[in-house]
Design a protein around this motif. Structure first.
Motif, PDB file in Angstrom:
ATOM      1  N   ASP A  32       0.755  -1.203   0.027  1.00 17.76           N
ATOM      2  CA  ASP A  32      -0.075  -0.067   0.078  1.00 17.76           C
ATOM      3  C   ASP A  32       0.974   1.300  -0.063  1.00 17.76           C
ATOM      4  OD1 ASP A  32      -2.753  -1.417   0.286  1.00 17.76           O
ATOM      5  OD2 ASP A  32      -1.936  -1.998   2.232  1.00 17.76           O
ATOM      6  N   LEU A  33       1.914   1.228   0.885  1.00 16.28           N
ATOM      7  CA  LEU A  33       2.818   2.405   0.942  1.00 16.28           C
ATOM      8  C   LEU A  33       4.329   1.848   0.736  1.00 16.28           C
ATOM      9  CD1 LEU A  33       1.121   4.072   3.994  1.00 16.28           C
ATOM     10  CD2 LEU A  33       0.809   4.681   1.700  1.00 16.28           C
ATOM     11  N   GLY A  34       5.136   2.991   0.413  1.00 18.38           N
ATOM     12  CA  GLY A  34       6.692   2.852   0.412  1.00 18.38           C
ATOM     13  C   GLY A  34       7.163   3.749   1.324  1.00 18.38           C
ATOM     14  N   LEU A  35       8.218   3.360   2.079  1.00 12.98           N
ATOM     15  CA  LEU A  35       8.979   4.358   2.656  1.00 12.98           C
ATOM     16  C   LEU A  35      10.503   4.080   2.454  1.00 12.98           C
ATOM     17  CD1 LEU A  35       9.772   6.273   4.946  1.00 12.98           C
ATOM     18  CD2 LEU A  35       9.187   4.455   6.643  1.00 12.98           C
ATOM     19  N   ALA A  36      11.212   5.195   1.946  1.00 15.58           N
ATOM     20  CA  ALA A  36      12.547   4.918   1.570  1.00 15.58           C
ATOM     21  C   ALA A  36      13.328   5.596   2.537  1.00 15.58           C
ATOM     22  CB  ALA A  36      12.641   5.332   0.096  1.00 15.58           C
ATOM     23  N   LEU A  37      13.882   5.057   3.505  1.00 14.18           N
ATOM     24  CA  LEU A  37      14.745   5.630   4.628  1.00 14.18           C
ATOM     25  C   LEU A  37      15.961   5.933   3.864  1.00 14.18           C
ATOM     26  CD1 LEU A  37      13.472   3.845   7.568  1.00 14.18           C
ATOM     27  CD2 LEU A  37      13.189   6.246   7.248  1.00 14.18           C
ATOM     28  N   SER A  38      16.935   7.019   4.538  1.00 11.82           N
ATOM     29  CA  SER A  38      18.235   6.949   3.965  1.00 11.82           C
ATOM     30  C   SER A  38      19.118   6.084   4.520  1.00 11.82           C
ATOM     31  CB  SER A  38      18.738   8.541   4.450  1.00 11.82           C
ATOM     32  OG  SER A  38      18.694   8.720   5.885  1.00 11.82           O
ATOM     33  N   THR A  39      18.964   5.718   6.011  1.00 11.39           N
ATOM     34  CA  THR A  39      19.810   4.644   6.437  1.00 11.39           C
ATOM     35  C   THR A  39      19.146   4.113   7.534  1.00 11.39           C
ATOM     36  OG1 THR A  39      21.883   4.248   7.589  1.00 11.39           O
ATOM     37  CG2 THR A  39      20.891   6.376   7.963  1.00 11.39           C
ATOM     38  N   ASN A  77      16.113   4.030  -7.453  1.00 16.10           N
ATOM     39  CA  ASN A  77      15.793   2.301  -7.584  1.00 16.10           C
ATOM     40  C   ASN A  77      14.579   2.109  -6.565  1.00 16.10           C
ATOM     41  OD1 ASN A  77      17.833   2.187  -9.541  1.00 16.10           O
ATOM     42  ND2 ASN A  77      19.352   1.491  -7.984  1.00 16.10           N
ATOM     43  N   GLN A  78      14.697   2.540  -5.402  1.00 14.75           N
ATOM     44  CA  GLN A  78      13.581   1.890  -4.469  1.00 14.75           C
ATOM     45  C   GLN A  78      12.065   2.630  -5.027  1.00 14.75           C
ATOM     46  OE1 GLN A  78      15.746   3.215  -0.946  1.00 14.75           O
ATOM     47  NE2 GLN A  78      16.945   1.264  -0.959  1.00 14.75           N
ATOM     48  N   PHE A  82       8.766   0.861  -5.876  1.00 15.30           N
ATOM     49  CA  PHE A  82       7.510   1.239  -5.287  1.00 15.30           C
ATOM     50  C   PHE A  82       6.385   1.665  -6.138  1.00 15.30           C
ATOM     51  CE2 PHE A  82       9.504   3.751  -1.234  1.00 15.30           C
ATOM     52  CZ  PHE A  82      10.021   2.159  -1.052  1.00 15.30           C
ATOM     53  N   THR A  83       6.633   2.203  -7.433  1.00 16.94           N
ATOM     54  CA  THR A  83       5.781   2.387  -8.362  1.00 16.94           C
ATOM     55  C   THR A  83       5.252   1.247  -9.139  1.00 16.94           C
ATOM     56  OG1 THR A  83       7.543   3.129  -9.973  1.00 16.94           O
ATOM     57  CG2 THR A  83       6.454   4.786  -8.479  1.00 16.94           C
ATOM     58  N   SER A  84       6.114   0.380  -9.187  1.00 17.01           N
ATOM     59  CA  SER A  84       6.036  -1.142  -9.816  1.00 17.01           C
ATOM     60  C   SER A  84       5.075  -1.747  -9.092  1.00 17.01           C
ATOM     61  CB  SER A  84       7.175  -1.718 -10.096  1.00 17.01           C
ATOM     62  OG  SER A  84       7.998  -2.411  -9.025  1.00 17.01           O
ATOM     63  N   GLN A  85       5.091  -1.500  -7.609  1.00 14.74           N
ATOM     64  CA  GLN A  85       4.139  -2.094  -6.880  1.00 14.74           C
ATOM     65  C   GLN A  85       3.006  -1.509  -6.953  1.00 14.74           C
ATOM     66  OE1 GLN A  85       6.681  -2.034  -3.274  1.00 14.74           O
ATOM     67  NE2 GLN A  85       7.204  -4.165  -3.321  1.00 14.74           N
ATOM     68  N   ASN A  86       2.759  -0.482  -7.430  1.00 15.31           N
ATOM     69  CA  ASN A  86       1.406   0.336  -7.276  1.00 15.31           C
ATOM     70  C   ASN A  86       1.010   0.781  -5.997  1.00 15.31           C
ATOM     71  OD1 ASN A  86       0.710   0.287 -10.365  1.00 15.31           O
ATOM     72  ND2 ASN A  86       0.284  -1.959  -9.919  1.00 15.31           N
ATOM     73  N   VAL A  87       1.925   1.383  -5.319  1.00 13.75           N
ATOM     74  CA  VAL A  87       1.528   1.903  -3.959  1.00 13.75           C
ATOM     75  C   VAL A  87       0.585   3.225  -4.156  1.00 13.75           C
ATOM     76  CG1 VAL A  87       3.947   1.063  -3.075  1.00 13.75           C
ATOM     77  CG2 VAL A  87       3.727   3.378  -4.097  1.00 13.75           C
ATOM     78  N   LYS A  88      -0.038   3.503  -3.064  1.00 12.15           N
ATOM     79  CA  LYS A  88      -1.111   4.435  -3.029  1.00 12.15           C
ATOM     80  C   LYS A  88      -0.160   5.748  -2.754  1.00 12.15           C
ATOM     81  CE  LYS A  88      -4.525   1.496  -0.619  1.00 12.15           C
ATOM     82  NZ  LYS A  88      -5.042   1.576   0.408  1.00 12.15           N
ATOM     83  N   ALA A  89       0.815   5.780  -2.058  1.00 10.88           N
ATOM     84  CA  ALA A  89       1.657   6.880  -1.840  1.00 10.88           C
ATOM     85  C   ALA A  89       3.254   6.579  -1.550  1.00 10.88           C
ATOM     86  CB  ALA A  89       1.151   7.714  -0.977  1.00 10.88           C
ATOM     87  N   ALA A  90       4.065   7.192  -1.691  1.00  8.50           N
ATOM     88  CA  ALA A  90       5.453   6.910  -1.163  1.00  8.50           C
ATOM     89  C   ALA A  90       5.855   7.950  -0.251  1.00  8.50           C
ATOM     90  CB  ALA A  90       6.279   6.948  -2.405  1.00  8.50           C
ATOM     91  N   ILE A  91       6.795   7.610   0.721  1.00  8.20           N
ATOM     92  CA  ILE A  91       7.353   8.353   1.818  1.00  8.20           C
ATOM     93  C   ILE A  91       8.991   8.437   1.421  1.00  8.20           C
ATOM     94  CG2 ILE A  91       7.810   8.971   4.137  1.00  8.20           C
ATOM     95  CD1 ILE A  91       5.163   7.033   4.644  1.00  8.20           C
ATOM     96  N   ILE A  92       9.514   9.329   1.227  1.00  6.55           N
ATOM     97  CA  ILE A  92      11.141   9.732   1.364  1.00  6.55           C
ATOM     98  C   ILE A  92      11.623  10.263   2.315  1.00  6.55           C
ATOM     99  CG2 ILE A  92      10.718  11.366  -0.307  1.00  6.55           C
ATOM    100  CD1 ILE A  92      13.345   9.898  -1.631  1.00  6.55           C
ATOM    101  N   ASN A  93      12.773   9.869   2.948  1.00  5.18           N
ATOM    102  CA  ASN A  93      13.547  10.360   3.881  1.00  5.18           C
ATOM    103  C   ASN A  93      15.019  10.800   3.024  1.00  5.18           C
ATOM    104  OD1 ASN A  93      16.004   9.154   6.150  1.00  5.18           O
ATOM    105  ND2 ASN A  93      15.212  11.195   6.174  1.00  5.18           N
ATOM    106  N   GLY A 105      10.832  12.244  -8.822  1.00  4.73           N
ATOM    107  CA  GLY A 105      10.457  12.461  -9.976  1.00  4.73           C
ATOM    108  C   GLY A 105       9.854  11.191 -10.709  1.00  4.73           C
ATOM    109  N   VAL A 106      10.443  10.080 -10.247  1.00  7.01           N
ATOM    110  CA  VAL A 106      10.221   8.811 -10.846  1.00  7.01           C
ATOM    111  C   VAL A 106       8.463   8.757  -9.977  1.00  7.01           C
ATOM    112  CG1 VAL A 106      10.154   6.397 -10.145  1.00  7.01           C
ATOM    113  CG2 VAL A 106      12.170   7.690 -10.611  1.00  7.01           C
ATOM    114  N   ALA A 107       8.210   8.843  -9.040  1.00  6.92           N
ATOM    115  CA  ALA A 107       6.830   8.761  -8.418  1.00  6.92           C
ATOM    116  C   ALA A 107       5.860   9.889  -9.029  1.00  6.92           C
ATOM    117  CB  ALA A 107       6.897   8.996  -6.827  1.00  6.92           C
ATOM    118  N   ASN A 108       6.346  11.081  -9.386  1.00  9.78           N
ATOM    119  CA  ASN A 108       5.709  12.132 -10.105  1.00  9.78           C
ATOM    120  C   ASN A 108       5.220  11.559 -11.185  1.00  9.78           C
ATOM    121  OD1 ASN A 108       7.757  15.154  -8.807  1.00  9.78           O
ATOM    122  ND2 ASN A 108       5.947  13.821  -7.912  1.00  9.78           N
TER     123      ASN A 108
END
Length: 308
Positions: A32-39, A77-78, A82-93, A105-108
């Protein structure tokens, strides 16, 4: 018999349709959601992960949490994953506020709403940024250090990872706050990348280059603990150290008198709010550009309130 078979088939199809409706709009994916953490090699970001997982679980959502290991190309890449998984929204740190722009831009391009957490993104379409009030935290750190030094002394500043909004904002707040104390001189500033080992190495070098240092401001607890290791028995005594984050290790060091103070963030709350705002963005709600989460100075007097 055919009628009975047709009815049974219809019932199966209805059950499947209902099941798909219950699981949420995975649209062919399983997330449903993706969260890309820096570390995840930092207790603060582990706290964000815990908060995001807890909020997603409470809402019956699946969340894919990734670790970029401080490599901005990994976040591109992450986001593609997420977009290939058709997430509803993505969160990025973001690893870096500029380098995160292509990832956003990938998500946009896939029309996936993006929420940034802890650090801003210097481009692309971001629905909102959930962050601690880093500028105010920097000011509070300056006041805490100045109080411990009696308004006089020579101070070095350990900056965070260059290119991150958190490092820039904390530094800005500290500079603004320390100007109120003309008896305190900032003799050096140097990045240590929010890393404990680098904090120790940078502090060691700065102490050799600048004699008579009596205070250290580190833009996170990991660097503050590295500085304490470099200072040895002087930490908390001859040299006062103020950190930022309020991690368990940082608060324990405040309790033990090794750090004078830390400015506590609320990483689990940040994670929870990011999930909430991501879902709102997915529903098309208009969100404020920035949501500021309060920070709190932690000293020996109140460390017990934070688990210290």
């Amino acid at each position: 018999m055919r009628r009975r078979g047709a009815a049974a088939s219809a019932a199966v199809l209805l059950t499947l349709a209902l099941g798909l409706g219950i699981t949420g709009c995975d649209r062919g994916g399983n997330t449903d959601l993706g969260l890309a953490l820096s570390t995840l090699n930092n207790p603060f970001f582990v706290g964000i992960k815990k908060g995001a997982q807890a909020e997603a679980k409470a809402r019956g959502l699946k969340i894919n949490i990734t670790d970029a290991q401080n490599d901005p190309t990994q976040q591109i890449n992450q986001m593609e994953t997420f977009t290939s998984q058709n997430v509803k929204a993505a969160i990025i740190n973001p690893v870096d506020s500029d380098a995160a722009v292509p990832a956003v831009g990938v998500a946009n391009r896939a029309d996936v709403p993006v929420v940034s957490i802890d650090r801003g993104v210097n481009g692309g379409r971001v629905a909102t940024t959930i962050a601690s009030d880093n500028v105010e935290g920097g000011r509070l750190a300056a006041r805490s250090l100045a109080a411990a030094l009696g308004g006089r002394g020579r101070v070095v500043v350990l900056e965070g990872q260059p290119g991150t909004s958190a490092a820039r904002e904390r530094g800005k707040g500290f500079e603004e706050g320390i100007r109120a104390f003309p008896g305190i001189e900032v003799v050096a500033r140097q990045p240590a990348d929010f890393d404990r080992a680098k904090g120790m190495d940078v502090t060691t070098n700065l102490l050799q280059a600048h004699r008579g240092v009596t205070g250290v401001f580190a833009a996170n607890d990991e660097m503050a603990l590295g500085a304490a290791k470099a200072l040895g028995s002087s930490a908390g005594g001859k040299v006062r150290i103020v950190g930022f984050d309020g991690t368990p290790d940082g608060i324990a060091a405040v309790r033990d008198g090794v750090l004078t103070a830390t400015i506590a963030q609320q990483p689990e709350l940040l994670g929870r709010q990011a999930v909430d705002r991501a879902l709102r963005a997915a529903r098309g709600e208009r969100l404020p550009g920035t949501v500021k989460v309060p920070v709190v100075p932690v000293t020996r007097k109140n460390a017990a309130e934070f688990g210290g």
